[in-house]
Design a protein around this motif. Structure first.
Motif, PDB file in Angstrom:
ATOM      1  N   SER A 243       0.747  -1.272   0.099  1.00  0.00           N
ATOM      2  CA  SER A 243       0.125  -0.136   0.101  1.00  0.00           C
ATOM      3  C   SER A 243       0.933   1.236  -0.046  1.00  0.00           C
ATOM      4  N   HIS A 264      -5.663   3.424   0.024  1.00  0.00           N
ATOM      5  CA  HIS A 264      -5.824   4.104   1.666  1.00  0.00           C
ATOM      6  C   HIS A 264      -6.544   5.529   1.037  1.00  0.00           C
ATOM      7  N   TYR A 294      -9.437  -0.863  -0.562  1.00  0.00           N
ATOM      8  CA  TYR A 294      -9.125   0.257   0.460  1.00  0.00           C
ATOM      9  C   TYR A 294      -9.103  -0.599   1.813  1.00  0.00           C
ATOM     10  N   GLU A 296      -7.444   1.151   4.331  1.00  0.00           N
ATOM     11  CA  GLU A 296      -7.410   1.983   5.472  1.00  0.00           C
ATOM     12  C   GLU A 296      -7.899   3.411   5.128  1.00  0.00           C
TER      13      GLU A 296
END
Length: 362
Positions: A243, A264, A294, A296
């Motif tokens: 990420s 994120h 996603y 986070e």
């Protein structure tokens, strides 16, 4: 006739065999842009408000499930309010106790990290030492034990954990690149040997944020993705990604190497931008149909028709909840701040789980 020793040995082999077979009740696959669990798409047939939900993977950032602090000067920061002490096994026990409850709302995945995340939610300095790897990259047995307990329960429940390896602020506890590579190969080989078929891998959390080792930074992190994807002798391999920080569009080298793409939403206040990021990710050179997740996002507004969660699924991307205990809030708040209350007992938590249940039809 079989001797007593031979009988004992045969019995032990049966026990070992039964444990091994019990470790693979749940298997995750990726087919195009969809996740499958045990041969069926997640949320099979589900459509919500005209949006396709089948094949997505709703999740939450639960990175402190195996947290500990090996720095005796900072461990007092994590005292439980009732006992005034920190207890790593209690933390994992309470995590496991709530997993079935999370799934009952439609949450099929959660992100763990072997170096955790900031136990204050966000922080500049990280003097604590929370790492499943020692300075040379060898796995610490106590961390592995706690991880195994969580993965076993996830396997039993039909859940798909995302296992992250590294976190900025903790990666410098590994002495050099050789140690980073040893950590990657060690975790990979352990997961394959244990025959966990229900896990996804996130090499590091937000590779473009303050990593000391060049191989963990954006230009080279695809090398670790490829290393983690190397198969076992059986030919089976892990599903791997990494990420970036909030709102960042993944780079071509990572998009090409990854089995699924992680995003994120931190810092992205406009829900419409959440969907636009998904579209821009699909336009990155080298992208082929694969899930976008996603895992986070610290934005909420779950009572609103348009929020980051609903915007993501409108673009056919999975969404993950990130919550921490903010200043002067009660113990019940957040899932990243240590010590953690793993229950669903704050208004933000109830908002997320309630909307997820509605969306997924659980």
């Amino acid at each position: 006739m079989m001797s007593r020793i031979h009988l004992l040995f045969f019995g032990l082999c049966l026990i070992i065999s039964s444990r091994a077979s019990a470790q693979s009740q749940t298997e995750v696959e990726i087919r195009g842009e969809q996740f499958f669990i045990n041969g069926k798409p997640t949320y099979e047939g589900r459509v919500w408000n005209g949006k396709k939900i089948e094949g997505l993977l709703m999740n939450s950032r639960m990175v402190q499930g195996i947290f500990d602090d090996l720095n005796q000067e900072t461990i007092s920061n994590w005292q439980y309010p009732d006992t005034k002490t920190w207890d790593a096994d209690r933390n994992t026990d309470e995590f496991i106790r709530h997993m079935a409850e999370w799934k009952s709302y439609g949450m099929l995945s959660f992100t763990l990290n072997l170096q955790g995340g900031s136990p204050f939610g966000y922080s500049q300095n990280q003097p604590w030492i929370n790492s499943a790897f020692d300075e040379k990259g060898k796995m610490r047995k106590a961390y592995l034990g706690r991880l195994e307990r969580i993965l076993n329960e996830a396997d039993r429940l039909g859940m798909v954990p995302i296992i992250g390896l590294f976190y900025f602020g903790q990666d410098e506890n590994l002495v050099d690149e050789k140690a980073v590579i040893k950590a990657v190969t060690g975790l990979r080989d352990w997961v394959l040997k244990k025959d966990y078929r229900n896990v996804l891998i996130e090499v590091n959390n937000e590779c473009n944020i303050r990593y000391d080792h060049a191989i963990l930074q954006p230009e080279r992190v695809h090398e670790l993705i490829e290393l983690m994807k190397k198969p076992a002798k059986s030919g089976r391999r892990l599903l791997v990604s990494t990420s970036y920080g909030g709102g960042f569009i993944p780079l071509e080298n990572v998009v090409r190497a990854s089995d699924y793409v992680l995003l994120h939403g931190n810092g992205v206040k406009d829900p419409k931008r959440i969907a636009a990021i998904v579209d821009e990710t699909r336009d990155v050179a080298g992208y082929t149909p694969k899930p976008i997740v996603y895992n986070e996002d610290d934005h909420f507004d779950f009572d609103q028709d348009l929020n980051n969660f609903t915007s993501a699924i409108g673009a056919y991307a999975s969404w993950g909840y990130f919550d921490y205990r903010m200043k002067d809030e009660a113990f019940e708040e957040g899932y990243q701040s240590v010590p953690v209350d793993w229950g669903i007992n704050s208004e933000r938590k109830k908002g997320f789980f309630g909307l997820m249940k509605e969306i997924t039809g659980y």
